[in-house]
Design a protein around this motif. Structure first.
Motif, PDB file in Angstrom:
ATOM      1  N   ALA A  14       0.832  -1.020   0.110  1.00 59.18           N
ATOM      2  CA  ALA A  14      -0.340   0.098  -0.128  1.00 59.18           C
ATOM      3  C   ALA A  14       0.576   1.349   0.279  1.00 59.18           C
ATOM      4  O   ALA A  14       0.220   2.516   0.044  1.00 59.18           O
ATOM      5  CB  ALA A  14      -0.845  -0.110   0.860  1.00 59.18           C
ATOM      6  N   GLY A  15       2.357   1.164   0.265  1.00 57.28           N
ATOM      7  CA  GLY A  15       2.783   2.454   0.310  1.00 57.28           C
ATOM      8  C   GLY A  15       2.853   3.262   1.635  1.00 57.28           C
ATOM      9  O   GLY A  15       3.141   4.606   1.536  1.00 57.28           O
ATOM     10  N   VAL A  16       2.460   2.586   2.997  1.00 55.20           N
ATOM     11  CA  VAL A  16       2.264   3.459   4.236  1.00 55.20           C
ATOM     12  C   VAL A  16       2.923   2.369   4.902  1.00 55.20           C
ATOM     13  O   VAL A  16       3.423   1.352   4.671  1.00 55.20           O
ATOM     14  CB  VAL A  16       1.032   3.584   4.305  1.00 55.20           C
ATOM     15  N   SER A  17       3.117   2.995   6.305  1.00 53.01           N
ATOM     16  CA  SER A  17       3.574   2.245   7.759  1.00 53.01           C
ATOM     17  C   SER A  17       2.674   1.379   8.279  1.00 53.01           C
ATOM     18  O   SER A  17       1.753   1.276   8.122  1.00 53.01           O
ATOM     19  CB  SER A  17       3.580   3.256   7.427  1.00 53.01           C
ATOM     20  N   VAL A  18       3.455   0.948   8.880  1.00 50.11           N
ATOM     21  CA  VAL A  18       2.774  -0.465   9.790  1.00 50.11           C
ATOM     22  C   VAL A  18       1.401   0.352  10.501  1.00 50.11           C
ATOM     23  O   VAL A  18       0.710  -0.312  10.568  1.00 50.11           O
ATOM     24  CB  VAL A  18       3.574  -1.580  10.259  1.00 50.11           C
ATOM     25  N   GLY A  19       2.496   1.343  11.078  1.00 50.02           N
ATOM     26  CA  GLY A  19       1.008   1.822  12.127  1.00 50.02           C
ATOM     27  C   GLY A  19       0.070   2.538  11.302  1.00 50.02           C
ATOM     28  O   GLY A  19      -1.435   2.192  11.527  1.00 50.02           O
ATOM     29  N   GLN A  41      -8.219  -1.967   1.140  1.00 46.79           N
ATOM     30  CA  GLN A  41      -8.335  -2.863  -0.415  1.00 46.79           C
ATOM     31  C   GLN A  41      -7.359  -3.927  -0.444  1.00 46.79           C
ATOM     32  O   GLN A  41      -7.621  -4.726  -1.551  1.00 46.79           O
ATOM     33  CB  GLN A  41      -9.508  -1.731  -1.427  1.00 46.79           C
ATOM     34  N   VAL A  42      -6.094  -2.941  -0.278  1.00 50.07           N
ATOM     35  CA  VAL A  42      -4.735  -4.003  -0.856  1.00 50.07           C
ATOM     36  C   VAL A  42      -4.935  -4.946  -0.145  1.00 50.07           C
ATOM     37  O   VAL A  42      -4.041  -5.906  -0.534  1.00 50.07           O
ATOM     38  CB  VAL A  42      -3.486  -2.889  -0.666  1.00 50.07           C
ATOM     39  N   ALA A  43      -5.520  -4.592   1.399  1.00 44.16           N
ATOM     40  CA  ALA A  43      -5.211  -5.948   2.400  1.00 44.16           C
ATOM     41  C   ALA A  43      -6.129  -7.384   1.699  1.00 44.16           C
ATOM     42  O   ALA A  43      -5.834  -7.999   1.274  1.00 44.16           O
ATOM     43  CB  ALA A  43      -5.813  -5.717   2.856  1.00 44.16           C
ATOM     44  N   ALA A  44      -7.337  -6.620   1.423  1.00 45.31           N
ATOM     45  CA  ALA A  44      -8.521  -7.039   0.572  1.00 45.31           C
ATOM     46  C   ALA A  44      -7.877  -8.399  -0.858  1.00 45.31           C
ATOM     47  O   ALA A  44      -7.331  -9.328  -1.161  1.00 45.31           O
ATOM     48  CB  ALA A  44      -9.767  -6.991   0.087  1.00 45.31           C
ATOM     49  N   ASP A  45      -7.306  -7.242  -1.550  1.00 42.34           N
ATOM     50  CA  ASP A  45      -6.335  -7.955  -2.863  1.00 42.34           C
ATOM     51  C   ASP A  45      -5.554  -9.198  -2.787  1.00 42.34           C
ATOM     52  O   ASP A  45      -5.380  -9.958  -3.242  1.00 42.34           O
ATOM     53  CB  ASP A  45      -5.582  -6.989  -3.285  1.00 42.34           C
ATOM     54  N   LEU A  46      -5.220  -9.205  -1.225  1.00 37.39           N
ATOM     55  CA  LEU A  46      -3.426  -9.915  -0.770  1.00 37.39           C
ATOM     56  C   LEU A  46      -4.454 -11.242  -0.192  1.00 37.39           C
ATOM     57  O   LEU A  46      -3.141 -11.913  -0.222  1.00 37.39           O
ATOM     58  CB  LEU A  46      -2.632  -9.075  -0.029  1.00 37.39           C
ATOM     59  N   GLY A  47      -5.139 -11.144  -0.215  1.00 43.97           N
ATOM     60  CA  GLY A  47      -6.644 -12.423   0.574  1.00 43.97           C
ATOM     61  C   GLY A  47      -6.589 -12.232   2.467  1.00 43.97           C
ATOM     62  O   GLY A  47      -6.491 -12.819   2.704  1.00 43.97           O
ATOM     63  N   TYR A  48      -6.480 -11.012   2.797  1.00 42.31           N
ATOM     64  CA  TYR A  48      -6.510 -10.529   4.016  1.00 42.31           C
ATOM     65  C   TYR A  48      -8.126 -10.934   4.792  1.00 42.31           C
ATOM     66  O   TYR A  48      -8.427 -10.040   4.213  1.00 42.31           O
ATOM     67  CB  TYR A  48      -5.689  -9.238   4.385  1.00 42.31           C
ATOM     68  N   ASP A  49      -8.391 -11.336   5.454  1.00 38.70           N
ATOM     69  CA  ASP A  49      -9.784 -11.706   6.098  1.00 38.70           C
ATOM     70  C   ASP A  49      -9.932 -10.615   6.480  1.00 38.70           C
ATOM     71  O   ASP A  49      -9.496 -11.029   7.336  1.00 38.70           O
ATOM     72  CB  ASP A  49      -9.689 -13.035   6.207  1.00 38.70           C
ATOM     73  N   LEU A  50     -10.846  -9.670   6.085  1.00 38.01           N
ATOM     74  CA  LEU A  50     -11.114  -8.482   6.674  1.00 38.01           C
ATOM     75  C   LEU A  50     -12.648  -8.543   7.449  1.00 38.01           C
ATOM     76  O   LEU A  50     -12.666  -7.276   8.459  1.00 38.01           O
ATOM     77  CB  LEU A  50     -11.824  -7.341   5.124  1.00 38.01           C
ATOM     78  N   SER A  51     -13.184  -9.813   7.487  1.00 40.45           N
ATOM     79  CA  SER A  51     -14.371 -10.281   8.423  1.00 40.45           C
ATOM     80  C   SER A  51     -13.623 -10.728   9.780  1.00 40.45           C
ATOM     81  O   SER A  51     -14.470 -10.948  10.797  1.00 40.45           O
ATOM     82  CB  SER A  51     -15.622 -10.904   7.525  1.00 40.45           C
ATOM     83  N   ARG A  52     -12.039 -10.849  10.139  1.00 44.37           N
ATOM     84  CA  ARG A  52     -12.046 -11.170  11.270  1.00 44.37           C
ATOM     85  C   ARG A  52     -11.958 -10.138  12.194  1.00 44.37           C
ATOM     86  O   ARG A  52     -11.596  -9.174  11.964  1.00 44.37           O
ATOM     87  CB  ARG A  52     -10.004 -11.751  10.747  1.00 44.37           C
ATOM     88  N   LEU A  53     -12.724 -10.546  13.114  1.00 44.01           N
ATOM     89  CA  LEU A  53     -13.182  -9.398  14.480  1.00 44.01           C
ATOM     90  C   LEU A  53     -11.346  -9.545  15.021  1.00 44.01           C
ATOM     91  O   LEU A  53     -10.691  -9.971  15.093  1.00 44.01           O
ATOM     92  CB  LEU A  53     -13.647  -9.445  15.104  1.00 44.01           C
ATOM     93  N   ARG A  54     -11.073  -7.642  15.688  1.00 43.74           N
ATOM     94  CA  ARG A  54     -10.162  -7.844  16.509  1.00 43.74           C
ATOM     95  C   ARG A  54      -9.925  -8.973  17.494  1.00 43.74           C
ATOM     96  O   ARG A  54     -10.534  -9.461  18.393  1.00 43.74           O
ATOM     97  CB  ARG A  54      -9.733  -6.057  16.945  1.00 43.74           C
ATOM     98  N   SER A  55      -7.946  -9.131  17.496  1.00 42.83           N
ATOM     99  CA  SER A  55      -8.325 -10.216  18.729  1.00 42.83           C
ATOM    100  C   SER A  55      -7.189  -9.258  19.929  1.00 42.83           C
ATOM    101  O   SER A  55      -6.890  -8.234  19.130  1.00 42.83           O
ATOM    102  CB  SER A  55      -7.306 -11.296  18.299  1.00 42.83           C
ATOM    103  N   GLY A  56      -7.178 -10.228  21.044  1.00 41.38           N
ATOM    104  CA  GLY A  56      -6.351  -9.510  22.211  1.00 41.38           C
ATOM    105  C   GLY A  56      -6.934  -8.886  22.969  1.00 41.38           C
ATOM    106  O   GLY A  56      -6.902  -8.754  23.990  1.00 41.38           O
TER     107      GLY A  56
END
Length: 332
Positions: A14-19, A41-56
């Protein structure tokens, strides 16, 4: 595949920072909407499951209803849906927040203050509000509503409309009216489809004079009362009414009683939802029972389950036969 994609992978692509990626995926403040959408959108294109709720820590869910429905004393349907949402959240360790909104509100800004991980949206909302919600890019499920491409759980509105009308036909009623609210509401449109299908299958010609639309700008009871008065002015009045919900049916019944009609001898009624007032009124109302708490619980489960859950779920309804439809009494 989402387990193989790291936050750093997304940041590099995405050309941005990890933060920035972390804030975008968690929907935290401090980013523009454009940056947030780009990262997700970049995360979804890479296959990251955006439906996951935040853990921790406990993920955050906002349960959003229209301001028009936020008075639970007047709209008990959504009060029971909310109880189901609370039960589902306890089961899955989710922290819920109840919010109401309407057209003209800055809904996106309101939601960002609460930093939700997911949205559960109940009932009708204007297109403008729905567009703001979908633009957030959060996991979203509609309860008692529908738009293309969005996960949703609904009662069987079409099947319920069919059952209500079929019940009245089986009792020998000949002129069955349908009282409708705004057809912008998905549930009302679907219930009218069931009404027409039952008439068609019975060989009964649908009469436009028997479909009365509640005037806009009124609440359920006022609108249904106005629609019922219109029906009673027809050259030949109806001998039965299917109303789009119980509040509408009960208001229409009061108009008929005030006009000197007998229920069910002169005119029979069926509602939809099975709110408490349907069971305990002077004339108990025949209606379609909706498991409202299960709707709420299922909505939470669909959000938590993400892609593992069906994207559209339809829950059965049950015909509850009571005095208002006059079982065993002729058309009168």
């Amino acid at each position: 595949m989402s387990g193989d994609v790291t936050v750093r992978d997304i940041a590099n692509a995405a050309g941005v920072s990890v933060g920035t990626v972390s804030r975008a995926l968690k929907n935290q403040r401090g980013l523009s909407d454009e940056t947030r959408r780009h990262v997700r959108q970049v995360a979804a294109d890479l296959g990251y499951d955006l439906s996951r709720l935040r853990s921790g820590k406990a993920p955050r869910l906002v349960f959003l209803i229209h301001r028009h429905h936020s008075n639970f004393a007047v709209n008990p349907f959504f009060a029971e849906v909310m109880h189901g949402v609370e039960e589902g959240c306890r089961q899955f360790g989710v922290a819920p927040t109840l919010l109401s909104a309407r057209q003209g509100d800055a809904v996106g800004k309101l939601l960002k203050l609460h930093e939700p991980d997911a949205l559960l949206v109940a009932g009708y909302f204007e297109d403008e509000v729905l567009a703001q919600l979908t633009d957030l890019g959060l996991p979203l499920v509609l309860v008692d509503g529908w738009i293309p491409g969005c996960a949703a759980v609904n009662p069987d509105n079409t099947g319920g409309g069919y059952q209500a009308t079929r019940h009245l036909l089986d009792l020998g009623r000949q002129r069955i009216a349908y009282i409708a609210g705004s057809l912008a509401h998905f549930s009302i449109r679907e219930r009218s489809r069931g009404y027409r299908r039952a008439l068609f299958e019975a060989g009964v010609l649908a009469d436009p004079d028997l479909e009365a639309l509640a005037p806009p700008g009124l609440d359920d009871a006022e609108g249904a009362a106005a629609a019922m008065r219109t029906l009673l002015r027809r050259r030949v009045r109806p001998d039965a009414v299917f109303a789009y919900n119980d509040s509408a049916a009960l208001a229409a019944m009061r108009v008929c009683l005030d006009a000197g009609l007998r229920i069910p001898e002169d005119i029979a009624f069926v509602g939809f939802d099975d709110i408490p007032a349907a069971r305990y009124g002077a004339i108990p109302l025949t209606t379609l029972r909706v498991d409202k708490q299960e709707l709420g619980r299922t909505g939470v489960e669909m959000l938590v389950g993400g892609g593992a859950m069906p994207q559209e779920m339809v829950m059965g309804v049950e015909l509850m036969v009571r005095e208002s439809s006059g079982v065993g009494i002729g058309a009168g």
